[in-house]
Design an enzyme around this catalytic site. Structure first.
Site, PDB file in Angstrom:
ATOM      1  N   ASP A 194       0.867  -1.182   0.000  1.00 59.88           N
ATOM      2  CA  ASP A 194       0.000   0.000   0.000  1.00 59.88           C
ATOM      3  C   ASP A 194       0.902   1.230   0.000  1.00 59.88           C
ATOM      4  O   ASP A 194       1.668   1.441   0.934  1.00 59.88           O
ATOM      5  CB  ASP A 194      -0.884  -0.041   1.255  1.00 59.88           C
ATOM      6  CG  ASP A 194      -1.793   1.170   1.341  1.00 59.88           C
ATOM      7  OD1 ASP A 194      -2.017   1.789   0.292  1.00 59.88           O
ATOM      8  OD2 ASP A 194      -2.259   1.503   2.436  1.00 59.88           O
TER       9      ASP A 194
ATOM     10  N   ASP B 108      -9.109   0.186   2.494  1.00 54.58           N
ATOM     11  CA  ASP B 108      -9.160   0.629   1.093  1.00 54.58           C
ATOM     12  C   ASP B 108     -10.466   0.195   0.444  1.00 54.58           C
ATOM     13  O   ASP B 108     -11.103   0.960  -0.276  1.00 54.58           O
ATOM     14  CB  ASP B 108      -7.984   0.044   0.301  1.00 54.58           C
ATOM     15  CG  ASP B 108      -6.691   0.794   0.595  1.00 54.58           C
ATOM     16  OD1 ASP B 108      -6.747   1.709   1.433  1.00 54.58           O
ATOM     17  OD2 ASP B 108      -5.643   0.471   0.014  1.00 54.58           O
TER      18      ASP B 108
ATOM     19  N   THR C 213      -3.205   5.551  -3.899  1.00 48.86           N
ATOM     20  CA  THR C 213      -2.086   6.231  -3.225  1.00 48.86           C
ATOM     21  C   THR C 213      -0.781   6.064  -3.999  1.00 48.86           C
ATOM     22  O   THR C 213       0.055   6.954  -4.011  1.00 48.86           O
ATOM     23  CB  THR C 213      -1.893   5.663  -1.810  1.00 48.86           C
ATOM     24  OG1 THR C 213      -1.920   4.243  -1.878  1.00 48.86           O
ATOM     25  CG2 THR C 213      -2.978   6.123  -0.894  1.00 48.86           C
ATOM     26  N   THR C 214      -0.609   4.909  -4.661  1.00 52.29           N
ATOM     27  CA  THR C 214       0.619   4.693  -5.426  1.00 52.29           C
ATOM     28  C   THR C 214       0.572   5.484  -6.725  1.00 52.29           C
ATOM     29  O   THR C 214       1.545   6.128  -7.109  1.00 52.29           O
ATOM     30  CB  THR C 214       0.788   3.192  -5.732  1.00 52.29           C
ATOM     31  OG1 THR C 214       0.601   2.463  -4.531  1.00 52.29           O
ATOM     32  CG2 THR C 214       2.156   2.893  -6.259  1.00 52.29           C
TER      33      THR C 214
END
Length: 557
Positions: free
Chosen positions: A60, A393, A93-94
């Site tokens: 994550d 998530d 998020t990445t």
């Protein structure tokens, strides 16, 4: 005569600005490179050593960057991006970091050619507006009530995570939980408060398959007097209190002078009568379960257990709120203000169970609960922590869909469509902004390219084929299947993304890139530790020069 000096000064200033830009861009790219390999379903995991010496294994983006301790200010602000993304939409998020890193990377060429950062930012903002317009065009609406679609969607969003190997489990939990706590605001809007009303309880032991969403609440507490009070009550009447059921102690030290021996007895009697009257006020409503956030004295415990009432004390405020939402009770601050309407009758069962070596109180089988607990079981603490992160998530994705039920294609298809559209539009952009605009269009391809890299396929061939398919704009849904690396139609493979997540990713990445590009000096306000006896005069703020920027450690060793 003085003109040459001015010109020299100006070019020197531009030179120093370029250096800072260069350092910032390098730092941002370094951060992006750390988590680039964690994008997509076939991604690598990272093992992190956290501050307390524990280990975290995760892919994550936000969890990884949270643990990093970076020296460079630009790198720090990149980390903030993924945190914003995590708080706002909980997914992507990445992608945010990879995209922002790429945007800065393509800007570097223009900075070196002495383009003014403001020009680049203007072009980027124009590209952002057009990108969001493309998103609106290719987004398709879905029906939130259709469980199969929701399941497919949540599954495709968390398919990149570690728990995707457990099939529908996490997606099922997420959809059940968010649909339980959703509140209709009218006009077709729904509000889902994940943080407040969904509690994730991790209990080591058992198997992951034993995890479930409770139709009610579970708290890590036992009844006050286990031998005397019932541990199982069907259809309990629940009273929730926010006050102590014990004798009030003085605010500060209280001295009482007693003249006669009997006065001592009177004092004790008064205490007892006070507690008895409190308990009687509560027992008037014939409750089966009394839950209080504060203390509960032995005497009060005796009165309650004599009346056959179970009691739980020192419950967290947040847990109490959840019990109230689940059972329909109202939290009362003073026992004398209790009314019949404050008693919660919505729960079907109160039961205390022992799981492992701890006792847990379950208030379940509620009628239309507006709060719930997700009970996670698993073999080890590390596994549970990772499952919880993935569940968070999944919950966020489910919440986004309920709030804004629109989908865009996943697997890099959206980015390729945006990229192709912007390339076509760039020819109509006037003036010098045309080139940065076109570069921004190319930068969007970073996402599909990274996906292809992480699948281990031939990146150049795959990207060329994809660009060819998107260039004539025939099908916006062609992308990469992250598991096999094959080029496929995302509609058929059911690889989707939430519209909210994509829009937020683009906005955050481009705005952050613009912000970092507009920095032309880094001024350090931190005082360096001086040697004892060295000059104590006021220290001047230090402006970074090229030597500092290059010698700076971007990443920790």
């Amino acid at each position: 005569m003085h003109a040459p000096v001015l010109v020299l000064k100006d070019s020197l200033k531009r030179e120093s600005g370029t250096r800072v830009h260069h350092a910032n861009i390098q730092a941002s790219k370094a951060v992006a490179d750390i988590i680039r390999t964690t994008l997509g379903p076939r991604s690598m995991l990272k093992m992190l050593l956290d501050a307390s010496g524990g280990i975290v294994v995760t892919n994550d983006g936000n969890a990884i960057l949270r643990e990093l301790d970076l020296a460079h200010p630009a790198a720090k602000s990149m980390i903030e991006l993924s945190r914003t993304q995590d708080e706002e939409v909980g997914d992507g998020t990445t992608s945010v970091i990879v995209l922002a890193g790429e945007m800065l990377h393509v800007a570097e060429a223009f900075i070196e050619k002495n383009y003014h950062p403001t020009v680049i930012c203007r072009a980027y903002n124009k590209a952002l507006e057009d990108a969001i317009a493309v998103l609106d065009k290719i987004a398709m609406s879905i029906d939130v009530k259709d469980r199969a679609t929701m399941l497919g969607l949540v599954k495709s969003c968390i398919g990149t995570k570690f728990t995707s190997q457990f099939g529908d489990l996490i997606a099922d939990l997420a959809i059940d939980a968010t649909q339980t706590v959703g509140v209709d605001l009218g006009q077709g809007l729904r509000e889902v408060d994940i943080k407040k009303y969904i509690k994730v309880e991790k209990v080591p032991g058992g198997q992951l398959e034993d995890s479930k969403v409770l139709k009610g609440v579970m708290i890590n507490k036992d009844v006050v007097a286990p031998g005397k009070m019932k541990r199982k009550i069907v259809n309990p009447r629940i009273i929730l209190l926010d006050c102590p059921l014990e004798y009030k102690k003085g605010e500060n030290q209280t001295n009482a002078e007693l003249v006669k021996e009997e006065d001592w007895e009177v004092l004790l009697k008064m205490e007892e009568e006070y507690i008895e009257s409190l308990c009687l006020q509560i027992l008037k409503f014939k409750p089966d379960l009394v839950v209080t956030e504060k203390g509960l004295s032995d005497l009060a415990c005796h009165y309650l257990s004599k009346a056959g009432v179970s009691a739980i004390r020192r419950v967290r405020k947040t847990d109490n709120n959840r019990i109230a939402k689940a059972s329909g009770a109202v939290i009362v601050n003073r026992p004398d203000e209790l009314q019949e309407s404050d008693v919660g009758t919505g729960a079907g069962l109160f039961e205390v169970k022992k799981i492992g070596d701890e006792f847990f109180a379950f208030i379940v089988d509620c009628k239309d609960p507006k709060a719930c607990t997700v009970l996670l079981r698993g073999a080890s603490k590390d596994l549970l922590n990772e499952v919880e992160r993935n569940l968070q998530d999944a919950l966020s994705v489910a919440r986004n869909i309920i709030k804004n039920p629109k989908l865009v294609p996943g697997g890099g298809a959206t980015e390729l469509t945006v990229s192709a559209t912007l390339k076509q539009k760039s020819s109509s952009v006037e003036g010098i902004e045309k080139w940065p605009y076109e570069a921004a269009a190319l930068a969007f391809e970073a996402i599909p390219r990274t996906l292809a890299q992480n699948c281990g396929v031939n990146v150049i061939r795959t990207m060329t084929a994809l660009q060819g398919k998107h260039a004539n704009g025939e099908n916006a849904w062609i992308g990469i299947d992250g598991n096999t690396g094959a080029i496929a139609d995302m509609k058929e493979r059911k690889i989707w993304d939430a519209y909210n997540v994509k829009a937020q990713t683009f906005k955050t990445a481009i705005e952050a890139a613009c912000m970092l590009l507009r920095i032309d000096d880094i001024v350090s306000g931190i005082k360096k530790k001086q040697a004892p006896g060295a000059g104590q005069g006021p220290s001047k703020p230090k402006v970074e020069t090229e030597a500092d920027a290059d010698g700076e450690q971007i990443l920790p060793d």
